[in-house]
Design a protein around this motif. Structure first.
Motif, PDB file in Angstrom:
ATOM      1  N   SER A  21      -2.329  20.734  -3.739  1.00  0.00           N
ATOM      2  CA  SER A  21      -1.837  19.436  -4.203  1.00  0.00           C
ATOM      3  C   SER A  21      -0.652  18.981  -3.359  1.00  0.00           C
ATOM      4  O   SER A  21       0.451  18.773  -3.881  1.00  0.00           O
ATOM      5  CB  SER A  21      -1.423  19.510  -5.681  1.00  0.00           C
ATOM      6  OG  SER A  21      -2.469  19.947  -6.496  1.00  0.00           O
ATOM      7  N   TYR A  73       2.217  17.002  -1.688  1.00  0.00           N
ATOM      8  CA  TYR A  73       2.925  15.839  -2.225  1.00  0.00           C
ATOM      9  C   TYR A  73       3.080  14.777  -1.146  1.00  0.00           C
ATOM     10  O   TYR A  73       3.369  15.079   0.015  1.00  0.00           O
ATOM     11  CB  TYR A  73       4.301  16.261  -2.737  1.00  0.00           C
ATOM     12  CG  TYR A  73       5.154  15.102  -3.203  1.00  0.00           C
ATOM     13  CD1 TYR A  73       4.985  14.534  -4.463  1.00  0.00           C
ATOM     14  CD2 TYR A  73       6.146  14.568  -2.370  1.00  0.00           C
ATOM     15  CE1 TYR A  73       5.764  13.475  -4.883  1.00  0.00           C
ATOM     16  CE2 TYR A  73       6.940  13.512  -2.786  1.00  0.00           C
ATOM     17  CZ  TYR A  73       6.738  12.969  -4.036  1.00  0.00           C
ATOM     18  OH  TYR A  73       7.519  11.902  -4.450  1.00  0.00           O
ATOM     19  N   GLY A  77       5.202  19.749  -7.155  1.00  0.00           N
ATOM     20  CA  GLY A  77       5.806  18.543  -7.700  1.00  0.00           C
ATOM     21  C   GLY A  77       7.138  18.276  -7.041  1.00  0.00           C
ATOM     22  O   GLY A  77       7.704  19.135  -6.350  1.00  0.00           O
ATOM     23  N   GLN A  89      -0.840  18.562  -9.672  1.00  0.00           N
ATOM     24  CA  GLN A  89       0.421  17.841  -9.535  1.00  0.00           C
ATOM     25  C   GLN A  89       1.327  18.180 -10.733  1.00  0.00           C
ATOM     26  O   GLN A  89       0.860  18.300 -11.869  1.00  0.00           O
ATOM     27  CB  GLN A  89       0.180  16.327  -9.474  1.00  0.00           C
ATOM     28  CG  GLN A  89      -0.462  15.846  -8.198  1.00  0.00           C
ATOM     29  CD  GLN A  89      -1.960  16.078  -8.129  1.00  0.00           C
ATOM     30  OE1 GLN A  89      -2.628  16.259  -9.148  1.00  0.00           O
ATOM     31  NE2 GLN A  89      -2.526  16.069  -6.927  1.00  0.00           N
ATOM     32  N   TYR A 119       5.038  17.270 -12.864  1.00  0.00           N
ATOM     33  CA  TYR A 119       5.969  16.175 -13.099  1.00  0.00           C
ATOM     34  C   TYR A 119       7.100  16.637 -14.009  1.00  0.00           C
ATOM     35  O   TYR A 119       6.910  17.495 -14.880  1.00  0.00           O
ATOM     36  CB  TYR A 119       5.258  14.985 -13.740  1.00  0.00           C
ATOM     37  CG  TYR A 119       4.202  14.370 -12.855  1.00  0.00           C
ATOM     38  CD1 TYR A 119       4.534  13.434 -11.876  1.00  0.00           C
ATOM     39  CD2 TYR A 119       2.864  14.739 -12.985  1.00  0.00           C
ATOM     40  CE1 TYR A 119       3.570  12.884 -11.056  1.00  0.00           C
ATOM     41  CE2 TYR A 119       1.886  14.189 -12.164  1.00  0.00           C
ATOM     42  CZ  TYR A 119       2.242  13.263 -11.205  1.00  0.00           C
ATOM     43  OH  TYR A 119       1.290  12.720 -10.386  1.00  0.00           O
ATOM     44  N   HIS A 123      -6.821  14.729  -6.700  1.00  0.00           N
ATOM     45  CA  HIS A 123      -5.806  13.858  -7.267  1.00  0.00           C
ATOM     46  C   HIS A 123      -6.511  12.634  -7.837  1.00  0.00           C
ATOM     47  O   HIS A 123      -7.732  12.487  -7.730  1.00  0.00           O
ATOM     48  CB  HIS A 123      -4.731  13.479  -6.239  1.00  0.00           C
ATOM     49  CG  HIS A 123      -5.239  12.708  -5.049  1.00  0.00           C
ATOM     50  ND1 HIS A 123      -4.472  11.803  -4.346  1.00  0.00           N
ATOM     51  CD2 HIS A 123      -6.441  12.689  -4.424  1.00  0.00           C
ATOM     52  CE1 HIS A 123      -5.158  11.289  -3.345  1.00  0.00           C
ATOM     53  NE2 HIS A 123      -6.363  11.811  -3.376  1.00  0.00           N
TER      54      HIS A 123
END
Length: 392
Positions: free
Chosen positions: A143, A145, A202, A245, A247, A361
């Motif tokens: 994942s 960023y 993240g 992802q 957060y 994603h």
């Protein structure tokens, strides 16, 4: 066979009807119109942008772009399709930006974990393949960023280099006409987040110093004042299993940042509540949001219904491990969770679709300029657009 996913979602919704959410605030009714861009497996990433500068947002996925609003297909590179059962694509994540600042949207295409990250230069409406340029020869993490790390208003990339066993960030060209990305090392610790199949990444300001820190499932690196400095300080934490992802969000309104994660290859979406022990050190308590469906390998945090609160958008990455993951043969759900914060936070599930899901994603963006966020996804079910409808 009993439909496990839909039964669990129905049960959750039934409980909400019986007991209520405990919140009187009304939010806009939300529904979506599904458009199938292609049923072919071409990419597990997707990006959007006005490719041909006609004022409408187009869709890019792997070797193709699709022209709005009819979604006619054009090639970015030599096109290919991939085997759903037993195969993988060479396009795991896609991002869009004007890399060389010539006024035209380019495509960033990240191959399978550990392979190359490449940007393709928009040929400015010429009918030709887009010129590829390598950003990094080897880019790991499932994942990576894409966002502004150093505060220059230009998106950068965070991932790892599985060859050198480093966690890195890649700075986008800052000068007009420049084409090369700069490479900086976040961590030289070979034991932390450096395998090419690392799950979970993240970016959030964890210590409120105005700088974006880097998160993995086992903790976070504190960004120094000079982000080009190597060996950022690492703060261990336990944020659960392999995820997608990640957060940070103050879920329960106690002034502390909590962490939201998903299960990339099993069942589960969670929030991890931050607390403090007697010494002031952070503690983490896991709370389940849902286990209604598996393989939530893509996650977005954004306000879907316009109530000012960030919601979750996720779903199944269909056939992520070619039938070997729990729940692989259950419906490819796409769901948004309406967030109600407070001491007893609620996450209310709303099914968008049961035959698409997410890829590595999921993109949430206003595609038709009506002021409402729409959802775009690409995976082994194809590429799909979900236009939010103007309901009262």
């Amino acid at each position: 066979m009993i439909n496990h996913s839909i039964k669990l979602l129905a049960a959750t919704l039934a409980l909400l009807v019986v007991f209520g959410t405990g919140y009187a605030q009304k939010s806009r009714e939300v529904s979506f119109n599904k458009q199938t861009i292609t049923k072919l497996f071409i990419s597990e990433g997707v990006a959007v942008g006005d490719v041909n500068r006609d004022g409408q947002k187009d869709i890019m996925a792997g070797a193709y772009w699709f022209k709005a609003p009819t979604w006619q297909r054009y090639e970015i590179a030599k096109g290919d399709t991939f085997t759903v059962n037993g195969g993988y694509s060479d396009s795991f994540l896609n991002f869009s930006m004007d890399v060389n600042q010539d006024g035209w949207i380019d495509l960033i295409r990240i191959d399978t974990p550990g392979a190359a990250a490449v940007w393709y230069e928009n040929p400015k409406n010429k009918h030709s393949y887009w010129k590829p340029r390598v950003i990094q020869q080897f880019l790991g993490n499932e994942s990576p960023y894409f966002g502004d790390i150093d505060g220059d208003n230009r998106p950068d990339i965070v991932g790892n280099d599985p060859e050198t066993k480093q966690v890195v960030w890649l700075r986008a060209p800052t000068k007009k006409g420049a084409i090369e990305w700069e490479h900086y090392v976040i961590s030289n610790d070979k034991t932390l987040g450096t395998h090419k199949y690392t799950h979970g990444l993240g970016v959030a300001d964890m210590n409120n110093d105005g700088r974006l820190d880097i998160l993995i499932k086992s903790g976070w690196w504190e960004a120094p004042a000079n982000r080009t400095q190597s060996d950022w300080v690492f703060h261990p934490a336990n944020w659960g299993e392999d995820c997608a992802q990640m957060y940070a969000l103050d879920v329960n309104n106690d002034g502390l940042k909590d962490i939201i994660t998903t299960s990339a290859h099993s069942y589960g979406v969670w929030w991890h509540q931050q607390g403090k022990d007697q010494t002031g050190k952070a503690t983490w308590t896991q709370h389940e949001i849902t286990k209604a469906f598996s393989q939530t390998h893509g996650l977005a945090l954004t306000d879907i219904n316009g109530d000012g609160q960030p919601d979750l958008v996720t779903g199944k990455r269909y056939f992520a491990h070619n039938g070997r993951d729990p729940g692989e043969f259950e419906p490819a759900l796409l769901v948004w969770f309406e967030f109600k914060p407070g001491a007893n936070p609620a996450w209310i599930p709303h099914q968008i679709d049961d035959n698409s899901g997410v890829g590595l994603h999921v993109v949430v963006e206003d595609m038709n300029n009506d002021g409402l966020p729409d959802v775009v996804s690409g995976n082994k079910k194809g590429v799909h657009l979900f236009l939010q409808q103007k309901n009262k």
